[in-house]
Design a protein around this motif. Structure first.
Motif, PDB file in Angstrom:
ATOM      1  N   ALA A   1       0.849  -1.194   0.000  1.00 43.00           N
ATOM      2  CA  ALA A   1       0.000   0.000   0.000  1.00 43.00           C
ATOM      3  C   ALA A   1       0.885   1.243   0.000  1.00 43.00           C
ATOM      4  O   ALA A   1       1.986   1.222   0.570  1.00 43.00           O
ATOM      5  N   PRO A   2       0.428   2.322  -0.627  1.00 41.39           N
ATOM      6  CA  PRO A   2       1.172   3.579  -0.548  1.00 41.39           C
ATOM      7  C   PRO A   2       1.020   4.203   0.835  1.00 41.39           C
ATOM      8  O   PRO A   2      -0.067   4.187   1.414  1.00 41.39           O
ATOM      9  N   VAL A   3       2.114   4.746   1.376  1.00 38.03           N
ATOM     10  CA  VAL A   3       2.088   5.403   2.684  1.00 38.03           C
ATOM     11  C   VAL A   3       2.926   6.675   2.620  1.00 38.03           C
ATOM     12  O   VAL A   3       3.870   6.768   1.838  1.00 38.03           O
ATOM     13  N   SER A   4       2.586   7.633   3.471  1.00 39.89           N
ATOM     14  CA  SER A   4       3.288   8.918   3.449  1.00 39.89           C
ATOM     15  C   SER A   4       4.001   9.222   4.758  1.00 39.89           C
ATOM     16  O   SER A   4       4.676  10.249   4.861  1.00 39.89           O
TER      17      SER A   4
ATOM     18  N   HIS B   1       3.410 -15.680  10.799  1.00 35.05           N
ATOM     19  CA  HIS B   1       4.256 -14.490  10.689  1.00 35.05           C
ATOM     20  C   HIS B   1       3.562 -13.437   9.833  1.00 35.05           C
ATOM     21  O   HIS B   1       2.904 -13.764   8.839  1.00 35.05           O
ATOM     22  N   ASN B   2       3.718 -12.169  10.224  1.00 27.96           N
ATOM     23  CA  ASN B   2       3.343 -11.029   9.401  1.00 27.96           C
ATOM     24  C   ASN B   2       4.571 -10.125   9.298  1.00 27.96           C
ATOM     25  O   ASN B   2       4.823  -9.292  10.173  1.00 27.96           O
ATOM     26  N   ILE B   3       5.336 -10.313   8.244  1.00 30.95           N
ATOM     27  CA  ILE B   3       6.611  -9.628   8.048  1.00 30.95           C
ATOM     28  C   ILE B   3       6.342  -8.285   7.373  1.00 30.95           C
ATOM     29  O   ILE B   3       5.638  -8.230   6.364  1.00 30.95           O
ATOM     30  N   THR B   4       6.876  -7.203   7.930  1.00 31.88           N
ATOM     31  CA  THR B   4       6.582  -5.874   7.390  1.00 31.88           C
ATOM     32  C   THR B   4       7.859  -5.125   7.039  1.00 31.88           C
ATOM     33  O   THR B   4       8.920  -5.361   7.624  1.00 31.88           O
ATOM     34  N   ALA B   5       7.726  -4.214   6.078  1.00 29.58           N
ATOM     35  CA  ALA B   5       8.819  -3.309   5.721  1.00 29.58           C
ATOM     36  C   ALA B   5       8.221  -2.090   5.041  1.00 29.58           C
ATOM     37  O   ALA B   5       7.181  -2.186   4.374  1.00 29.58           O
ATOM     38  N   TRP B   6       8.859  -0.928   5.247  1.00 27.73           N
ATOM     39  CA  TRP B   6       8.433   0.278   4.537  1.00 27.73           C
ATOM     40  C   TRP B   6       9.599   1.230   4.332  1.00 27.73           C
ATOM     41  O   TRP B   6      10.580   1.208   5.066  1.00 27.73           O
TER      42      TRP B   6
ATOM     43  N   THR C   1      14.228  10.796   5.309  1.00 21.16           N
ATOM     44  CA  THR C   1      13.798   9.479   4.847  1.00 21.16           C
ATOM     45  C   THR C   1      13.616   8.556   6.043  1.00 21.16           C
ATOM     46  O   THR C   1      14.307   8.681   7.053  1.00 21.16           O
ATOM     47  N   PHE C   2      12.660   7.637   5.900  1.00 27.81           N
ATOM     48  CA  PHE C   2      12.358   6.676   6.962  1.00 27.81           C
ATOM     49  C   PHE C   2      12.279   5.285   6.343  1.00 27.81           C
ATOM     50  O   PHE C   2      11.669   5.110   5.286  1.00 27.81           O
ATOM     51  N   GLN C   3      12.884   4.324   6.975  1.00 21.88           N
ATOM     52  CA  GLN C   3      12.720   2.936   6.555  1.00 21.88           C
ATOM     53  C   GLN C   3      12.850   2.037   7.772  1.00 21.88           C
ATOM     54  O   GLN C   3      13.631   2.302   8.686  1.00 21.88           O
ATOM     55  N   ASP C   4      12.040   1.009   7.786  1.00 23.11           N
ATOM     56  CA  ASP C   4      12.013   0.121   8.939  1.00 23.11           C
ATOM     57  C   ASP C   4      11.464  -1.221   8.497  1.00 23.11           C
ATOM     58  O   ASP C   4      10.862  -1.354   7.414  1.00 23.11           O
ATOM     59  N   CYS C   5      11.639  -2.234   9.337  1.00 18.79           N
ATOM     60  CA  CYS C   5      11.135  -3.566   9.026  1.00 18.79           C
ATOM     61  C   CYS C   5      10.923  -4.340  10.322  1.00 18.79           C
ATOM     62  O   CYS C   5      11.434  -3.959  11.370  1.00 18.79           O
ATOM     63  N   ASP C   6      10.150  -5.418  10.231  1.00 21.89           N
ATOM     64  CA  ASP C   6       9.866  -6.262  11.394  1.00 21.89           C
ATOM     65  C   ASP C   6       9.790  -7.707  10.915  1.00 21.89           C
ATOM     66  O   ASP C   6       9.025  -8.030  10.005  1.00 21.89           O
TER      67      ASP C   6
ATOM     68  N   LEU D   1      16.808  -2.301  -3.438  1.00 20.83           N
ATOM     69  CA  LEU D   1      17.279  -2.649  -4.771  1.00 20.83           C
ATOM     70  C   LEU D   1      16.321  -2.174  -5.857  1.00 20.83           C
ATOM     71  O   LEU D   1      16.746  -1.792  -6.950  1.00 20.83           O
ATOM     72  N   MET D   2      15.016  -2.200  -5.545  1.00 21.30           N
ATOM     73  CA  MET D   2      14.000  -1.775  -6.505  1.00 21.30           C
ATOM     74  C   MET D   2      13.764  -0.269  -6.455  1.00 21.30           C
ATOM     75  O   MET D   2      12.963   0.261  -7.234  1.00 21.30           O
ATOM     76  N   ASP D   3      14.454   0.424  -5.526  1.00 22.66           N
ATOM     77  CA  ASP D   3      14.344   1.876  -5.355  1.00 22.66           C
ATOM     78  C   ASP D   3      12.884   2.296  -5.136  1.00 22.66           C
ATOM     79  O   ASP D   3      12.374   3.227  -5.750  1.00 22.66           O
ATOM     80  N   LEU D   4      12.221   1.606  -4.213  1.00 18.82           N
ATOM     81  CA  LEU D   4      10.824   1.899  -3.909  1.00 18.82           C
ATOM     82  C   LEU D   4      10.738   2.852  -2.723  1.00 18.82           C
ATOM     83  O   LEU D   4      11.416   2.664  -1.714  1.00 18.82           O
ATOM     84  N   TRP D   5       9.865   3.857  -2.858  1.00 20.05           N
ATOM     85  CA  TRP D   5       9.654   4.832  -1.794  1.00 20.05           C
ATOM     86  C   TRP D   5       8.164   5.042  -1.586  1.00 20.05           C
ATOM     87  O   TRP D   5       7.366   4.845  -2.507  1.00 20.05           O
ATOM     88  N   ASP D   6       7.813   5.474  -0.378  1.00 16.74           N
ATOM     89  CA  ASP D   6       6.429   5.781  -0.021  1.00 16.74           C
ATOM     90  C   ASP D   6       5.519   4.570  -0.222  1.00 16.74           C
ATOM     91  O   ASP D   6       4.415   4.678  -0.761  1.00 16.74           O
ATOM     92  N   VAL D   7       6.006   3.428   0.224  1.00 16.77           N
ATOM     93  CA  VAL D   7       5.251   2.189   0.096  1.00 16.77           C
ATOM     94  C   VAL D   7       5.590   1.285   1.283  1.00 16.77           C
ATOM     95  O   VAL D   7       6.690   1.346   1.825  1.00 16.77           O
ATOM     96  N   MET D   8       4.622   0.469   1.675  1.00 17.92           N
ATOM     97  CA  MET D   8       4.841  -0.532   2.704  1.00 17.92           C
ATOM     98  C   MET D   8       4.377  -1.881   2.177  1.00 17.92           C
ATOM     99  O   MET D   8       3.591  -1.961   1.219  1.00 17.92           O
TER     100      MET D   8
END
Length: 277
Positions: A161-164, A188-193, A202-207, A224-231
């Motif tokens: 999903a897009p996130v800001s 498991h519910n593995i997350t990253a954004w 810039t903010f990035q995190d994972c669980d 690697l995919m240069d993705l931003w504003d997405v989780m």
């Protein structure tokens, strides 16, 4: 029974619970109990499925608490959804269940809001309460789902999903866990954004959520995919068999599929090699 149908049955029952999709006494006919609904449907899967579409034969059971005419309406909605999403050669039942449930939930929600509006109009002295600041938590996040992957009875699916902002990412995750009990009960519910904020921040995190190193690998994929504003949330239901390192490949596979399906990344068409004349 084709391998595709066998895998789809395992996936549906792993995600929604045992007994969601079971074989009837007749050949090629199955009973589908729609999650969250009393009504159950009879579906015929031809031997050629998924090259040819399944057929909705009718109602298996209307259920004890189903309103008059509701079971027939559920069948109509499911038939319409199936007709729209079916693609020859691709399994379709998971997408059909999700889309039909969303459609029915929206309809019932609209009916409830209409009844509430009527009740409010009939009450002459009702104090209007301003909306609470937590209303955003009730908004359905705009998830895009990947294909379901089944490996040795473990089931994997990803949502993006897009996130800001980091707060919005956390709200989306909490909404998913609060509103979807099958996701909440997953192993498991593995997350990253990754998010670009104001002023170049810039903010990035994972669980990992118990799947050691999985979150970091998904985050690395996003880098690697240069993705931003997405989780992304990758959900796994453990099937009782150890997968070893292959599980990381599948986790990244479904995450990438969710990114592609949501339009965050474009798949490049393979270039054809020119033959000699």
């Amino acid at each position: 029974m084709s391998e595709e149908l066998q895998n789809e049955i395992e996936a549906i029952n792993s995600i929604y619970g045992d007994g969601t999709l079971i074989s009837a006494s007749e050949d090629e006919i199955y009973v589908l109990r729609l999650p969250g609904r009393d009504a159950s449907l009879r579906i015929q899967f031809p031997a050629e499925y998924p090259s040819v579409p399944p057929a909705i034969l009718g109602t298996q059971s209307s259920g004890e608490h189903t309103r008059k005419g509701e079971a027939a309406h559920v069948i109509d909605v499911f038939r319409n959804v199936l007709g729209k999403i079916y693609q020859p050669g691709e399994v379709c039942l998971f997408d059909a269940i999700e889309e039909a449930n969303n459609t029915l939930s929206d309809e019932f929600r609209a009916d409830d809001e209409h009844l509430e509006g009527q009740s409010a109009a009939e009450t002459s002295a009702v104090e209007q309460i301003p909306p609470s600041s937590s209303h955003i938590d009730d908004v359905e996040p705009p998830w895009t789902l990947s294909e379901v992957v089944v490996e040795l009875k473990s089931v994997f699916i990803a949502r993006s999903a897009p996130v800001s902002s980091p707060n919005q990412a956390k709200q989306y995750l909490q909404h998913l866990l609060d509103s979807d009990k099958k996701v909440r009960s997953a192993t498991h519910n593995i997350t990253a954004w990754r998010i670009k904020g104001e002023g170049g921040a810039t903010f990035q995190d994972c669980d990992d959520d118990g799947e050691a190193a999985a979150g970091g690998r998904v985050l690395h994929l996003m880098q690697l995919m240069d993705l931003w504003d997405v989780m992304v949330v990758v959900t796994r239901w453990y099937g009782g068999h150890q997968l070893g390192p292959k599980r990381f490949s599948i986790i990244n596979q479904v995450a990438r599929d969710a990114f592609v399906k949501s339009g965050f990344v474009k798949e490049e068409a393979p270039t054809k090699k020119k033959g000699k004349h």
